[in-house]
Write a protein that holds these residues in place. Sequence first.
Motif, PDB file in Angstrom:
ATOM      1  N   GLY A 194       0.838  -1.195   0.000  1.00 48.51           N
ATOM      2  CA  GLY A 194       0.000   0.000   0.000  1.00 48.51           C
ATOM      3  C   GLY A 194       0.867   1.236   0.000  1.00 48.51           C
ATOM      4  O   GLY A 194       1.757   1.366   0.837  1.00 48.51           O
ATOM      5  N   ALA A 195       0.618   2.129  -0.942  1.00 47.91           N
ATOM      6  CA  ALA A 195       1.414   3.359  -1.039  1.00 47.91           C
ATOM      7  C   ALA A 195       0.509   4.581  -0.994  1.00 47.91           C
ATOM      8  O   ALA A 195       0.809   5.619  -1.585  1.00 47.91           O
ATOM      9  CB  ALA A 195       2.244   3.358  -2.322  1.00 47.91           C
ATOM     10  N   GLY A 196      -0.608   4.452  -0.287  1.00 49.96           N
ATOM     11  CA  GLY A 196      -1.469   5.595  -0.029  1.00 49.96           C
ATOM     12  C   GLY A 196      -0.992   6.338   1.213  1.00 49.96           C
ATOM     13  O   GLY A 196       0.173   6.230   1.613  1.00 49.96           O
ATOM     14  N   ALA A 197      -1.905   7.058   1.850  1.00 49.61           N
ATOM     15  CA  ALA A 197      -1.529   7.888   3.002  1.00 49.61           C
ATOM     16  C   ALA A 197      -0.863   7.070   4.101  1.00 49.61           C
ATOM     17  O   ALA A 197       0.208   7.423   4.604  1.00 49.61           O
ATOM     18  CB  ALA A 197      -2.770   8.600   3.538  1.00 49.61           C
ATOM     19  N   ALA A 198      -1.493   5.941   4.488  1.00 52.75           N
ATOM     20  CA  ALA A 198      -0.930   5.132   5.563  1.00 52.75           C
ATOM     21  C   ALA A 198       0.377   4.483   5.154  1.00 52.75           C
ATOM     22  O   ALA A 198       1.337   4.446   5.929  1.00 52.75           O
ATOM     23  CB  ALA A 198      -1.936   4.075   6.006  1.00 52.75           C
ATOM     24  N   GLY A 199       0.441   3.947   3.936  1.00 51.66           N
ATOM     25  CA  GLY A 199       1.657   3.280   3.485  1.00 51.66           C
ATOM     26  C   GLY A 199       2.853   4.207   3.438  1.00 51.66           C
ATOM     27  O   GLY A 199       3.965   3.839   3.844  1.00 51.66           O
ATOM     28  N   VAL A 200       2.645   5.418   2.949  1.00 50.58           N
ATOM     29  CA  VAL A 200       3.730   6.405   2.902  1.00 50.58           C
ATOM     30  C   VAL A 200       4.205   6.744   4.308  1.00 50.58           C
ATOM     31  O   VAL A 200       5.410   6.751   4.598  1.00 50.58           O
ATOM     32  CB  VAL A 200       3.261   7.677   2.168  1.00 50.58           C
TER      33      VAL A 200
END
Length: 392
Positions: A194-200
Motif C-alpha cells: 500500500g502506497a497511499g496515506a498510511a503506506g507512505v
Amino acid sequence: MPSSSVDHSDPVFELHRGGKLAVASTVPLTSREDLSLAYTPGVAKVCEAIAADPELVDDYTWVSHTVAVVTDGSAVLGLGNIGPRAAMPVMEGKAVLFKQFGGVDAVPICLDTQDVDQIVATVVALAPSFGGINLEDISAPRCFEIERRLDELLPIPVFHDDQHGTAIVVLAALRNAATLLNRKLGDLRVVVSGAGAAGVAVTRMLAAGGVNPGEIVVCDSRGVLHPDREGLTPVKAELAEFTNAARCQGGITDALRGADVLIGVSGGQIPEQAVAGMAPGGIVFALANPTPEVHPDVAGRHVAVVATGRSDFPNQINNVLAFPGIFRGALDARATRITDNMKVAAADAIASVVAENLTADAIVPSPLDPRVAPAVAEAVLDAARRDGVARA
C-alpha cells in the motif's frame, strides 16, 4: 423525516440518535454575579488582555485543550468518498475518543469542499479557535499537500491521523514483535503493501524508528516501487528513491520472497502462497478493515506474529493508542508542531506499556488500557521540549 431504509430497532442507530456530543458549561451561571463574570461586563477585561497579549488565549479560553477534527469526507473508513454529512458520525466518534482517552476536547468540522486551496484557507481561518488540528479521512494524494501547507502556515500542531496515527502504532507493534522474536529492527526486511496515506507514513516512520530504509520494499496495486518504474506520482517516486536498495521488481509475491515483515495497509488481498514465501519466524500486520489483506488464521500458518486492525483478533493496531496521548502531550507543551521525534517517542511509549509481558498475542496494549494515553502524553511533551517546539 427519518429514512425508511433505516432499521430503527438496530442498537447502533439508537446509540447515535441525536449525535454523540454536547457542549457543557464549565462555570456556574446561577446568579447575576455569575453572569457578570462569565459574560458582560467581566468578559471584556479578558478580551482586552488577550488583545494586548495574544498568548493569553491559551490561559483564558478553551484553546489550550481543544482540537478541530477536520475532514472533507473523501476517504471515510472503508466507505470511500461519502461526503461531509455522512462523515459526521465518524468525526463525532473521533471527538468522543479524544475526550475519553486523552481528556482533550474536540470539535468535528466536516467541510463541503474537496478543493485543496479551499480546505487550507478554511482551516487557517478557523485555527485561532483551536490548539491543534487533527486531519481525518482525507484522500491521498491531496492529504499530503493539505497537511504540509497547514503545517507551514499554522503555529499549532497539525496531524493527519490516517497517516501518522497508524504509522506510530505500527512502529510500536513492530518494536515489540522484534523484541519478542529476539530480532533487531535494523536487521529486518520489510514489505509495505500500500502506497497511499498510511503506506507512505508507515514507511517513513519505520525508517525514522530504526528500520533500514534500503530493506523496505513498498508495493502498490501495480507492483513494487522502484526508481525505474514509469508513471510514479511524486510521492511514490520519493519513496522509491530511498527504499528498496536491492531494486526488487515484480509484484507482492516477489517482494515477500524471503521477507521478515509484511505490513498491509492497502485493502488488496494477498494470496497465501505469497505469505508462505516469507522467511521463517515472520511478522504479518494485515491492517485493512474490515477485511484484512490476508486472514489472520491463514497468516498464522506461516509466521510467528500476526496483527490486524480489527478488535475481534489479537494485537489490534488501533489509532486510539496514539492520537489522544499525542495531542494531550502536544497541547500540554503548547507545541507549535508535531515533530518526527515526538512521533517516535509516542511509539516507544506505546510499546513500553506491555514490554514486560510480551506474548505473540499481546505485542500492543488494549485500546482500553488506561496507562497508554498518559504514557504517550508524557513522552510527547518531553520530546517537544527536546526539539525546541514547546512553548510551555
